[in-house]
Write a protein that holds these residues in place. Sequence first.
Motif, PDB file in Angstrom:
ATOM      1  N   GLY A 277      -1.544   4.484   5.621  1.00 23.92           N
ATOM      2  CA  GLY A 277      -2.239   4.752   6.876  1.00 23.92           C
ATOM      3  C   GLY A 277      -1.286   4.965   8.039  1.00 23.92           C
ATOM      4  O   GLY A 277      -1.670   5.496   9.072  1.00 23.92           O
ATOM      5  N   ALA A 278      -0.013   4.555   7.885  1.00 23.42           N
ATOM      6  CA  ALA A 278       0.954   4.695   8.965  1.00 23.42           C
ATOM      7  C   ALA A 278       1.825   5.945   8.801  1.00 23.42           C
ATOM      8  O   ALA A 278       1.927   6.755   9.716  1.00 23.42           O
ATOM      9  CB  ALA A 278       1.840   3.451   9.038  1.00 23.42           C
ATOM     10  N   CYS A 279       2.464   6.103   7.612  1.00 18.84           N
ATOM     11  CA  CYS A 279       3.414   7.216   7.431  1.00 18.84           C
ATOM     12  C   CYS A 279       2.895   8.296   6.485  1.00 18.84           C
ATOM     13  O   CYS A 279       3.577   9.286   6.267  1.00 18.84           O
ATOM     14  CB  CYS A 279       4.756   6.682   6.931  1.00 18.84           C
ATOM     15  N   HIS A 280       1.715   8.112   5.907  1.00 20.17           N
ATOM     16  CA  HIS A 280       1.045   9.079   5.025  1.00 20.17           C
ATOM     17  C   HIS A 280       1.791   9.332   3.712  1.00 20.17           C
ATOM     18  O   HIS A 280       1.584  10.340   3.069  1.00 20.17           O
ATOM     19  CB  HIS A 280       0.769  10.396   5.761  1.00 20.17           C
ATOM     20  N   HIS A 281       2.651   8.402   3.310  1.00 23.08           N
ATOM     21  CA  HIS A 281       3.354   8.501   2.033  1.00 23.08           C
ATOM     22  C   HIS A 281       2.356   8.244   0.897  1.00 23.08           C
ATOM     23  O   HIS A 281       1.528   7.346   0.998  1.00 23.08           O
ATOM     24  CB  HIS A 281       4.479   7.455   1.996  1.00 23.08           C
ATOM     25  N   PRO A 282       2.398   9.006  -0.193  1.00 22.44           N
ATOM     26  CA  PRO A 282       1.487   8.762  -1.321  1.00 22.44           C
ATOM     27  C   PRO A 282       1.746   7.385  -1.938  1.00 22.44           C
ATOM     28  O   PRO A 282       2.894   6.966  -2.093  1.00 22.44           O
ATOM     29  CB  PRO A 282       1.824   9.864  -2.322  1.00 22.44           C
ATOM     30  N   LEU A 283       0.672   6.691  -2.294  1.00 21.59           N
ATOM     31  CA  LEU A 283       0.782   5.370  -2.899  1.00 21.59           C
ATOM     32  C   LEU A 283       0.303   5.422  -4.341  1.00 21.59           C
ATOM     33  O   LEU A 283      -0.666   6.104  -4.657  1.00 21.59           O
ATOM     34  CB  LEU A 283      -0.067   4.355  -2.125  1.00 21.59           C
ATOM     35  N   GLY A 284       0.997   4.692  -5.209  1.00 18.41           N
ATOM     36  CA  GLY A 284       0.627   4.667  -6.624  1.00 18.41           C
ATOM     37  C   GLY A 284       0.650   3.250  -7.157  1.00 18.41           C
ATOM     38  O   GLY A 284       0.675   2.275  -6.404  1.00 18.41           O
ATOM     39  N   ALA A 285       0.682   3.130  -8.470  1.00 21.01           N
ATOM     40  CA  ALA A 285       0.635   1.821  -9.116  1.00 21.01           C
ATOM     41  C   ALA A 285       1.815   0.928  -8.715  1.00 21.01           C
ATOM     42  O   ALA A 285       1.679  -0.289  -8.664  1.00 21.01           O
ATOM     43  CB  ALA A 285       0.607   2.002 -10.629  1.00 21.01           C
ATOM     44  N   GLY A 286       2.956   1.520  -8.405  1.00 17.55           N
ATOM     45  CA  GLY A 286       4.124   0.744  -7.990  1.00 17.55           C
ATOM     46  C   GLY A 286       3.986   0.117  -6.622  1.00 17.55           C
ATOM     47  O   GLY A 286       4.800  -0.728  -6.240  1.00 17.55           O
ATOM     48  N   HIS A 287       2.969   0.507  -5.868  1.00 14.16           N
ATOM     49  CA  HIS A 287       2.748  -0.032  -4.530  1.00 14.16           C
ATOM     50  C   HIS A 287       1.663  -1.110  -4.491  1.00 14.16           C
ATOM     51  O   HIS A 287       1.371  -1.657  -3.438  1.00 14.16           O
ATOM     52  CB  HIS A 287       2.375   1.090  -3.559  1.00 14.16           C
ATOM     53  N   ILE A 288       1.052  -1.407  -5.644  1.00 13.34           N
ATOM     54  CA  ILE A 288      -0.004  -2.426  -5.691  1.00 13.34           C
ATOM     55  C   ILE A 288       0.624  -3.804  -5.550  1.00 13.34           C
ATOM     56  O   ILE A 288       1.621  -4.122  -6.191  1.00 13.34           O
ATOM     57  CB  ILE A 288      -0.817  -2.326  -6.995  1.00 13.34           C
ATOM     58  N   VAL A 289       0.036  -4.626  -4.672  1.00 15.69           N
ATOM     59  CA  VAL A 289       0.514  -5.983  -4.422  1.00 15.69           C
ATOM     60  C   VAL A 289      -0.235  -6.938  -5.350  1.00 15.69           C
ATOM     61  O   VAL A 289      -1.458  -7.030  -5.270  1.00 15.69           O
ATOM     62  CB  VAL A 289       0.287  -6.388  -2.949  1.00 15.69           C
ATOM     63  N   PRO A 290       0.481  -7.651  -6.239  1.00 14.06           N
ATOM     64  CA  PRO A 290      -0.207  -8.605  -7.094  1.00 14.06           C
ATOM     65  C   PRO A 290      -0.605  -9.849  -6.298  1.00 14.06           C
ATOM     66  O   PRO A 290      -0.051 -10.132  -5.242  1.00 14.06           O
ATOM     67  CB  PRO A 290       0.845  -8.953  -8.159  1.00 14.06           C
ATOM     68  N   GLY A 291      -1.559 -10.571  -6.802  1.00 15.71           N
ATOM     69  CA  GLY A 291      -1.984 -11.800  -6.142  1.00 15.71           C
ATOM     70  C   GLY A 291      -3.441 -11.751  -5.758  1.00 15.71           C
ATOM     71  O   GLY A 291      -4.193 -10.879  -6.191  1.00 15.71           O
ATOM     72  N   LYS A 292      -3.821 -12.700  -4.936  1.00 20.11           N
ATOM     73  CA  LYS A 292      -5.211 -12.778  -4.508  1.00 20.11           C
ATOM     74  C   LYS A 292      -5.575 -11.568  -3.667  1.00 20.11           C
ATOM     75  O   LYS A 292      -4.769 -11.080  -2.886  1.00 20.11           O
ATOM     76  CB  LYS A 292      -5.440 -14.047  -3.696  1.00 20.11           C
ATOM     77  N   PRO A 293      -6.812 -11.078  -3.802  1.00 20.83           N
ATOM     78  CA  PRO A 293      -7.219  -9.925  -3.003  1.00 20.83           C
ATOM     79  C   PRO A 293      -7.298 -10.262  -1.517  1.00 20.83           C
ATOM     80  O   PRO A 293      -7.557 -11.387  -1.135  1.00 20.83           O
ATOM     81  CB  PRO A 293      -8.601  -9.571  -3.554  1.00 20.83           C
ATOM     82  N   ARG A 294      -7.032  -9.279  -0.713  1.00 22.80           N
ATOM     83  CA  ARG A 294      -7.169  -9.345   0.737  1.00 22.80           C
ATOM     84  C   ARG A 294      -6.235 -10.340   1.399  1.00 22.80           C
ATOM     85  O   ARG A 294      -6.567 -10.936   2.403  1.00 22.80           O
ATOM     86  CB  ARG A 294      -8.618  -9.618   1.128  1.00 22.80           C
ATOM     87  N   GLU A 295      -5.047 -10.554   0.843  1.00 21.36           N
ATOM     88  CA  GLU A 295      -4.048 -11.383   1.504  1.00 21.36           C
ATOM     89  C   GLU A 295      -3.209 -10.502   2.424  1.00 21.36           C
ATOM     90  O   GLU A 295      -2.028 -10.320   2.238  1.00 21.36           O
ATOM     91  CB  GLU A 295      -3.159 -12.090   0.490  1.00 21.36           C
ATOM     92  N   TYR A 296      -3.849  -9.934   3.416  1.00 19.44           N
ATOM     93  CA  TYR A 296      -3.172  -9.064   4.366  1.00 19.44           C
ATOM     94  C   TYR A 296      -4.002  -9.011   5.634  1.00 19.44           C
ATOM     95  O   TYR A 296      -5.200  -9.262   5.606  1.00 19.44           O
ATOM     96  CB  TYR A 296      -3.015  -7.644   3.796  1.00 19.44           C
ATOM     97  N   PRO A 297      -3.387  -8.711   6.775  1.00 22.98           N
ATOM     98  CA  PRO A 297      -4.194  -8.549   7.990  1.00 22.98           C
ATOM     99  C   PRO A 297      -5.045  -7.293   7.897  1.00 22.98           C
ATOM    100  O   PRO A 297      -4.611  -6.262   7.413  1.00 22.98           O
ATOM    101  CB  PRO A 297      -3.146  -8.399   9.103  1.00 22.98           C
ATOM    102  N   ALA A 298      -6.281  -7.384   8.314  1.00 19.78           N
ATOM    103  CA  ALA A 298      -7.176  -6.232   8.325  1.00 19.78           C
ATOM    104  C   ALA A 298      -6.684  -5.213   9.353  1.00 19.78           C
ATOM    105  O   ALA A 298      -5.880  -5.548  10.226  1.00 19.78           O
ATOM    106  CB  ALA A 298      -8.595  -6.675   8.648  1.00 19.78           C
TER     107      ALA A 298
END
Length: 77
Positions: free
Chosen positions: A50-71
């Motif tokens: 959403g900031a730099c428009h770089h494509p995101l793939g499986a290597g960018h997925i954060v493991p762990g509990k869902p939604r552990e990030y600021p909205a």
Amino acid sequence: MTMHTWTTYRCDCGHIGAAHTKENDQPYSANWGVTTLEGLGGTEQAPTCGACHHPLGAGHIVPGKPREYPAPDGRTP
């Protein structure tokens, strides 16, 4: 009942967002599913940062509990 799934992504620039999927898991009813991107761009099959428009793939997925990030509006869920 509706099943909710969040997949959190972290871009190389440090920006964090998520794909929120809602699916019907009721037996004997119509199947449906909707994915919304929170803090991301692109489409559900090809999200981008959403900031730099770089494509995101499986290597960018954060493991762990869902939604552990600021909205996107800054609040923490």
